[in-house]
Design a protein around this motif. Sequence first.
Motif, short mmCIF file in Angstrom:
data_model
loop_
_atom_site.label_atom_id
_atom_site.label_comp_id
_atom_site.label_asym_id
_atom_site.label_seq_id
_atom_site.Cartn_x
_atom_site.Cartn_y
_atom_site.Cartn_z
N ARG A 123 26.88 44.84 35.67
CA ARG A 123 27.45 43.92 34.69
C ARG A 123 28.17 42.74 35.35
O ARG A 123 28.81 41.95 34.67
N GLY A 124 28.08 42.62 36.68
CA GLY A 124 28.61 41.47 37.37
C GLY A 124 30.05 41.56 37.84
O GLY A 124 30.63 40.56 38.28
N ALA A 125 30.65 42.72 37.77
CA ALA A 125 32.04 42.87 38.22
C ALA A 125 32.10 42.80 39.74
O ALA A 125 31.25 43.35 40.44
N GLU A 126 33.11 42.11 40.23
CA GLU A 126 33.32 41.98 41.68
C GLU A 126 34.40 42.93 42.17
O GLU A 126 34.54 43.15 43.37
N ARG A 127 35.18 43.47 41.24
CA ARG A 127 36.21 44.44 41.60
C ARG A 127 36.40 45.39 40.43
O ARG A 127 36.03 45.08 39.29
N ILE A 128 36.99 46.54 40.75
CA ILE A 128 37.29 47.52 39.72
C ILE A 128 38.74 47.96 39.91
O ILE A 128 39.21 48.09 41.04
N VAL A 129 39.44 48.11 38.81
CA VAL A 129 40.85 48.51 38.84
C VAL A 129 41.01 49.75 37.97
O VAL A 129 40.14 50.07 37.15
N LEU A 130 42.12 50.42 38.15
CA LEU A 130 42.45 51.56 37.30
C LEU A 130 43.94 51.80 37.36
O LEU A 130 44.62 51.37 38.29
N TRP A 131 44.45 52.46 36.34
CA TRP A 131 45.84 52.91 36.27
C TRP A 131 45.82 54.42 36.18
O TRP A 131 45.03 54.98 35.43
N SER A 132 46.68 55.07 36.95
CA SER A 132 46.71 56.53 36.97
C SER A 132 48.16 57.01 36.92
O SER A 132 49.00 56.52 37.67
N ASP A 133 48.41 57.99 36.05
CA ASP A 133 49.74 58.56 35.92
C ASP A 133 50.26 59.00 37.29
O ASP A 133 49.50 59.58 38.08
N THR A 134 51.51 58.74 37.56
CA THR A 134 52.10 59.08 38.86
C THR A 134 52.03 60.57 39.15
O THR A 134 52.07 60.98 40.31
N ARG A 135 51.89 61.39 38.12
CA ARG A 135 51.82 62.85 38.30
C ARG A 135 50.44 63.33 38.74
O ARG A 135 50.29 64.45 39.21
N PHE A 136 49.41 62.49 38.62
CA PHE A 136 48.04 62.92 38.88
C PHE A 136 47.67 62.77 40.36
O PHE A 136 46.75 62.04 40.73
N THR A 137 48.37 63.45 41.21
CA THR A 137 48.23 63.28 42.66
C THR A 137 46.84 63.67 43.19
O THR A 137 46.36 63.07 44.14
N THR A 138 46.22 64.66 42.57
CA THR A 138 44.86 65.04 43.01
C THR A 138 43.89 63.88 42.76
O THR A 138 43.06 63.57 43.62
#
Length: 156
Positions: A107-122
């Motif tokens: 789809r033409g994305a040059e980067r990917i980002v995400l947000w993850s809960d601080t508790r989800f260490t795995t």
Amino acid sequence: MIRPVIDADAQDLFGLLSLCYAEYPGCFVDPHDDLPDLISPSTSYAETEGAFWAVGDERGRVCACVAVDFPESGTAELHRLYVRSDQRGQGLGSLLVRQAESHARVRGAERIVLWSDTRFTTAHRLYKRLGYTQIDGQRQLTDISKSAEYRFEKAL
């Protein structure tokens, strides 16, 4: 193995998230305020030209999922990566992340980002192993779980 999510998967998705959240003290599922995209999951992501995939277990129940959308030009955002505890350690998380990244590239994305809960260490270990960089700082949410999240990014 990986298939597109359909709106009828909503109940299984809520169940999957409930099981995953239950592993973390103070983490709760609130489908009305925190997870509106899961009420009609296929429709929600199709409306943003995103995609949502699932993996079913031997009984056909959703045991893993991932979604991606495009919040701005050139950027994809990874969402809803969850793998039921009895299915972990088999590479499903990596497989699903690669599925989302491949879709983002097409789809033409040059980067990917995400947000993850601080508790989800795995999950954080998985993201780092897959080449994501954790960005300094965090954001606070006003959800029922009082979540704080880390941002991760990766160039595609």
